[in-house]
Motif scaffolding. Structure first.
Motif, short mmCIF file in Angstrom:
data_model
loop_
_atom_site.label_atom_id
_atom_site.label_comp_id
_atom_site.label_asym_id
_atom_site.label_seq_id
_atom_site.Cartn_x
_atom_site.Cartn_y
_atom_site.Cartn_z
N SER A 19 58.10 54.99 65.21
CA SER A 19 58.52 54.97 63.81
C SER A 19 59.93 55.65 63.58
N ASP A 25 55.38 58.99 62.46
CA ASP A 25 54.38 59.01 63.74
C ASP A 25 53.30 59.62 63.75
N GLY A 28 51.02 57.29 61.50
CA GLY A 28 50.64 56.19 62.42
C GLY A 28 49.51 56.63 63.33
N GLN A 31 45.24 53.93 62.51
CA GLN A 31 45.80 52.53 62.79
C GLN A 31 45.14 51.37 61.95
N ARG A 156 51.82 50.42 60.36
CA ARG A 156 52.60 51.60 60.79
C ARG A 156 53.84 51.32 59.81
N CYS A 170 57.18 47.52 63.87
CA CYS A 170 57.23 48.94 64.31
C CYS A 170 57.81 49.03 65.66
#
Length: 192
Positions: A19, A25, A28, A31, A156, A170
């Motif tokens: 990211s 992140d 993220g 998911q 993401r 991403c």
């Protein structure tokens, strides 16, 4: 950074650090948010591993269930605020309060050694640093745009630092290659 595989109590967990920002992140670590969400922060060990591989805490950081709950709450607030920025709407008040509270906490101590940068502190300090980084990003009018991955199922968010802000996925390794391979297969089927 590439995918990093770590082993937790529930087996291997992959963290895709694609990211370009620690708060994105962290967001993220869930998911497939809109279809079948998968939480990668399954236990305190997984959070400890994420903090270490994301470079925000030392390998000796201790993480318990309280820090895991804090991280999950911060993660959802970070995702919401980043999505608000992406959509061009006012920031969600509850999410602002969560991020601001985390940012008001302790910070990691850093030191320069012969071997490079060393971070010292606990999980709350590391999460506070992530919150402060998010605030700095969202307050910067010249920051790169936040985008969502162009792969249909992927949710993401990432910073688009590409020339002309033309990045679509991403990361190429997972999403970009899959989209390109599917398009290639579709062209091959259609052509002949």
């Amino acid at each position: 950074m590439d995918d990093v595989c770590v082993t937790g109590q529930d087996g291997d967990v992959e963290f895709a650090l694609v990211s370009g920002h620690p708060a994105l992140d962290l967001a993220g670590t869930v998911q497939w948010r809109r279809t079948e969400p998968v939480d990668l922060l399954v236990d305190p060990d997984a959070l400890r591993s994420w903090l270490v591989v994301a470079g925000v805490a030392p390998g000796s950081v201790q993480v318990g269930t309280a820090e895991l709950a804090t991280a999950r709450t911060l993660r959802e607030a970070a995702y919401r605020l980043a999505w608000d920025r992406l959509e061009g709407r006012p920031f969600d008040g509850d999410s602002l309060a969560i991020v601001n509270a985390a940012a008001a906490g302790p910070a990691m101590a850093i030191a320069l050694t012969r071997h490079g940068l060393v971070r010292r502190g606990d999980a709350d300090a590391a999460l506070g640093d992530v919150a402060r980084a998010l605030i700095t990003l969202l307050a910067d009018p010249s920051a790169p745009p936040i985008k969502e991955c162009g792969r249909e199922a992927c949710t993401r968010l990432y910073l688009d630092r590409s020339r002309g802000a033309r990045r679509t996925w991403c990361g190429m390794e997972e999403c970009g290659n899959r989209v390109k391979a599917a398009a290639y297969r579709a062209r091959r089927r259609g052509g002949g």
